[in-house]
Enzyme design. Structure first.
Site, PDB file in Angstrom:
ATOM      1  CG  ASN A 180      -0.231   0.066   2.534  1.00 11.86           C
ATOM      2  OD1 ASN A 180       0.978  -0.114   2.626  1.00 11.86           O
ATOM      3  ND2 ASN A 180      -0.981   0.291   3.602  1.00 11.86           N
ATOM      4  CE  LYS A 181       3.927   2.111   4.510  1.00 12.66           C
ATOM      5  NZ  LYS A 181       3.262   0.897   4.949  1.00 12.66           N
ATOM      6  CD  GLN A 182       4.308   7.008  -0.127  1.00 16.33           C
ATOM      7  OE1 GLN A 182       4.605   5.939   0.427  1.00 16.33           O
ATOM      8  NE2 GLN A 182       4.050   8.116   0.563  1.00 16.33           N
TER       9      GLN A 182
END
Length: 371
Positions: A180-182
């Site tokens: 879910n991170k960049q």
């Protein structure tokens, strides 16, 4: 229409990079890890970057490498992911939860100052939701009290304050690459630091306490298996190559939400800009205003979930978690008042404007049905 809370952005370039590794004899501690570390250090503008198996592992290694242990206190927000406090407890140190600023949801410098005792060793400054914390004020406090600073930048890759990237202010900083991170490596993290000695120790600790001068079966100190595989590193390197494109996409998603939710009664929208800062959009978190009761948020989340829309309460305060019952009486009025009103909406690179419009309509329907 089913819309997830998050979704990784994987292109053919990433698939090809991972597949290429599988055709080599290097699956761990190889050239992809070294290239990923070099590229990441260059991007953040720090001399050293150390790839690790997760952001949690990185936070733990920082505590260990800085010799923070039993009897020490580390100041940390309760309004964050639980790994921040867990990493402190892994080394038998004590997390001291302090309150947050109502507008930014980051650590309140005034609350930090009030919480310092003779046992305080460090401040764990979290850049919440990708918005940089007030690092000049936090650095001033740390200098005056001779404290270490660890930046939890797990949600803030690419964020900046006064033109400097998050991760460059403290003794060490940690980034995370969960899906879910960049950018993602599947599972993984990175520790960055300006200290050559600290970097060397973290490299050893991630690899069973083995220093570069040791042979494979010699272990200088107690360490861990916190290595990141070559496949993970190849994926991360390919993602990092298009980081600015990714950050631009995410900012555009935030602006589209702002357009579709503008003037919606009962909502407090996140600020699109922060003074002297660049926000790196990790999630898009709205808040219910005071016209709603304390339990309205969960009713709205249930409505959205029933409609097939992924959403979550970001964050549930750590001091109110069952595993932190000893800290339940911490006095954190802003944290508790704001945390019960937050909702993270679907947020990822490739979400479409039609999907954002649909989420916004369902949210407005939930708001009408709840008031």
């Amino acid at each position: 229409m089913k819309i997830p809370l998050s979704s990784p952005d994987i292109t053919e370039a990433e698939i090809a990079a991972v597949t290429a590794v599988l055709r080599t004899s290097h699956l761990s501690l190889g050239p992809q890890m070294e290239a990923f570390e070099r590229a990441f250090a260059t991007y953040i503008d720090t001399p050293h970057a150390v790839a690790v198996s997760s952001g949690t592992a990185g936070l733990h290694l920082c505590m260990r490498a800085l010799n923070i242990g039993e009897g020490d206190e580390v100041i940390v927000p309760s309004f964050t992911f639980i790994a921040a406090a867990n990493a402190i407890r892994y080394e038998r140190a004590t997390p001291v939860f302090v309150d947050i600023d109502r507008e930014s949801l980051n650590l309140s410098p005034a609350a930090i100052e009030r919480a310092i005792t003779p046992r305080t060793r460090a401040i764990l400054a979290v850049h919440t939701f990708g918005r940089p914390a007030e690092m000049p004020a936090i650095l001033d406090i740390a200098r005056r009290h001779n404290l270490r600073i660890i930046e939890d930048a797990c949600e803030a890759l690419g964020a900046e304050h006064n033109g400097e990237k998050t991760g460059t202010f403290g003794d060490a900083a940690v980034f995370a690459f969960y899906p879910n991170k960049q950018i993602t490596t599947g599972e993984g993290g990175m520790v960055v630091t300006r200290s050559t000695d600290l970097a060397a120790r973290i490299r050893a600790l991630r690899n069973q306490g083995r220093y570069d001068s040791n042979d494979w079966l010699q272990h200088t100190e107690l360490g861990y298996n916190y290595r990141l595989s070559e496949m993970n590193c190849a994926l991360g390197l390919a993602q990092l190559n298009r980081i600015e494109e990714i950050l631009s996409h995410r900012e555009q998603v935030a602006r589209l939400y702002q357009k579709h939710l503008a003037n919606t009664d009962g909502l407090i929208l996140p600020a699109l800009e922060a003074t002297h800062s660049r926000i790196s959009w990790f999630v898009y978190v709205i808040r219910l205003d005071a016209t709603f009761s304390a339990n309205a948020r969960d009713t709205i989340i249930a409505h959205l979930t029933q409609a097939g829309i992924g959403c979550a309460r970001y964050f549930a305060p750590i001091h109110l978690q069952p595993s932190y019952s000893a800290w339940r009486n911490a006095v954190l009025p802003v944290t508790e008042a704001e945390a019960c009103r937050t909702i993270a909406l679907p947020f990822f690179n490739r979400i479409t404007e039609d999907e954002i419009a649909h989420v916004s309509e369902e949210l407005r329907a939930a708001l009408r049905n709840t008031q």
